[in-house]
Design an enzyme around this catalytic site. Structure first.
Site, PDB file in Angstrom:
ATOM      1  N   ALA A 144      -4.293   4.059   2.912  1.00 10.25           N
ATOM      2  CA  ALA A 144      -3.161   3.764   3.425  1.00 10.25           C
ATOM      3  C   ALA A 144      -2.462   2.620   3.675  1.00 10.25           C
ATOM      4  O   ALA A 144      -1.650   2.416   3.993  1.00 10.25           O
ATOM      5  CB  ALA A 144      -3.372   4.075   4.847  1.00 10.25           C
TER       6      ALA A 144
ATOM      7  N   ARG B  28       9.317   6.425  -1.937  1.00  7.65           N
ATOM      8  CA  ARG B  28      10.802   7.625  -2.124  1.00  7.65           C
ATOM      9  C   ARG B  28      10.742   8.222  -0.499  1.00  7.65           C
ATOM     10  O   ARG B  28      11.610   8.807  -0.695  1.00  7.65           O
ATOM     11  CB  ARG B  28       9.754   8.588  -2.912  1.00  7.65           C
ATOM     12  CG  ARG B  28      10.036   8.224  -4.927  1.00  7.65           C
ATOM     13  CD  ARG B  28       9.215   9.526  -5.437  1.00  7.65           C
ATOM     14  NE  ARG B  28       7.531   9.777  -5.554  1.00  7.65           N
ATOM     15  CZ  ARG B  28       6.876  10.657  -6.524  1.00  7.65           C
ATOM     16  NH1 ARG B  28       7.699  11.287  -6.175  1.00  7.65           N
ATOM     17  NH2 ARG B  28       6.070   9.882  -6.105  1.00  7.65           N
TER      18      ARG B  28
END
Length: 424
Positions: A10, A16
């Protein structure tokens, strides 16, 4: 699960997503994306160790997940997924079991799939088991390359794949079960001679094949489970899939949902049987709905407890409140935090209630504001009545005892107490 450690990746920012918020903290049906693989790990797999590799916005992630069963490790420089897993090696140096590697941005994976993956790995006594999926459109995923005898030889990332390899429809999910001793030795041998100049975790598959280690591939039963989230559009798609799972669960438990696609129920909500949800209901947070309720249309309830047989009518919002059995709220009502409606009470059209207790059988049918108040049993609040609870500096309480009749257009200037049976 004994001899199992889980490492969840993580650390990435998620470019994006085009957001100031790190990707794994983006909300998905009311909860941070990372909470889904973490909950599966802690509540279903129950490994000996749970390690989360973090990087960007590390403090925010740690603050969001304070469970003592989680150990966080920092990846200061994001050099690839292989490098990320290597960050957990100091915590697993003496661990002799298998390591299950998950992705923090793959929230749709199910407990059943992960449990079967771990059991398969142990039953087959292999060095490495990877979870794969078959997708009609494999774009964006690494491809699984098999040898002539059908054995897995390697995983090739799309940017490094040949045109023939890109035609392969079996894809890598990024989820692996690996013997710890092999894993950390293999991670020291992977290189960065690839299109992205990173340490690819999937390269351990080719190393295992080269070392003649036993490798197995297990295919996910539903390709949607392995969907990774990289964009806002994919986040919306994942939320739609998850919301449908939740709706299907409650319909199987005896809840009627009149227009399922318009209803959103967060995973933390509980609903009693024979309750009916009309279109455009939103149930959020730690909300508990009793049996035989009627909710909606156009209702939002957050972090509230709703008793048996309650009716919440059109265009009503309820937050952090308790409503006892057989009460009626709405239409066009607003219960702000810390309201408690006793059995059989009624809050009607265009009535707002805040931090108040409404006694059994008490009615405020229309056009009223009740704030910081205690209303007894059988009270009638007439149209246009308000409690003036704020003097510009402090809030004051209004107390109305049992069986009081308050007529229309009454302003009760707090602090004030109206005795039992009074008529205003």
């Amino acid at each position: 699960m004994d001899n199992l450690a889980v490492v969840i990746l993580a650390a990435g920012i998620g470019k994006r997503m085009r957001s100031d918020l790190v990707k794994v903290l983006h909300p998905l049906l009311g909860r941070p994306m990372l909470s889904y693989p973490l909950e599966l790990t802690l509540e279903h797999l129950q490994p000996e160790k749970t390690i989360v590799v973090i990087g960007h916005q590390a403090k925010q992630i740690q603050d969001a997940f304070s469970d003592p069963r989680i150990t966080f490790v920092r990846q200061k420089d994001q050099l690839g997924t292989g490098h990320a897993v290597a960050m957990s090696e100091p915590l697993l140096r003496d661990f002799k079991g298998c390591v299950l590697i998950l992705c923090g941005d793959t929230p749709l994976i199910t407990a059943q799939t992960l449990t079967e993956l771990a059991h398969h790995h142990r039953r087959k006594k292999v060095t490495l088991t990877l979870l794969t999926a078959h997708r009609e459109d494999p774009r964006g995923y690494g491809r699984i390359v098999h040898g002539a005898l059908g054995k897995v030889h390697k995983v090739v990332e799309e940017k490094d794949a040949t045109s023939k390899e890109r035609e392969i429809k079996e894809v890598n999910t990024g989820i692996y079960c690996v013997q710890a001793r092999f894993l950390f030795k293999a991670l020291t041998k992977i290189r960065t001679d690839n299109a992205q100049g990173e340490y690819y975790l999937p390269d351990i598959v080719e190393l295992a094949h080269y070392k003649k280690k036993r490798i197995n591939a297990v295919s996910a039963p539903d390709p949607a489970e392995i969907m990774g989230i990289n964009t806002r559009a994919e986040l919306a798609q994942a939320e739609e899939i998850l919301a449908e799972r939740v709706r299907q669960h409650w319909m199987a438990e005896g809840v009627t949902i009149q227009d399922p696609r318009s209803v959103f129920i967060e995973p933390s909500v509980h609903i009693g049987k024979d309750t009916v949800l009309y279109p455009n209901c939103y149930l959020r947070g730690k909300t508990i709905i009793g049996e035989g309720c009627r909710l909606g249309p156009q209702v939002q309830i957050s972090d509230s407890q709703i008793g048996k047989g309650v009716q919440i009518r059109f265009c009503t919002m309820i937050t952090e409140s308790t409503i006892e059995a057989d009460a009626i709220v709405g239409p066009f009502s607003h219960l702000r935090p810390h309201c408690h409606l006793e059995r059989g009470s009624k809050i009607g059209n265009f009535v707002e209630v805040k931090q108040s207790r409404i006694g059994e059988g008490t009615k405020a049918n229309h056009l009223s504001y009740i704030g910081d108040s205690e209303l007894g049993k059988g009270v009638n609040i007439g149209a246009g009545t308000i409690t003036c609870n704020y003097d510009g500096f402090h809030k004051h309480r209004t107390i109305i005892e049992d069986e009081v009749f308050v007529g229309s257009n009454t302003a009760l200037v707090a602090p004030i107490k109206v005795g039992r049976g009074a008529v205003l």
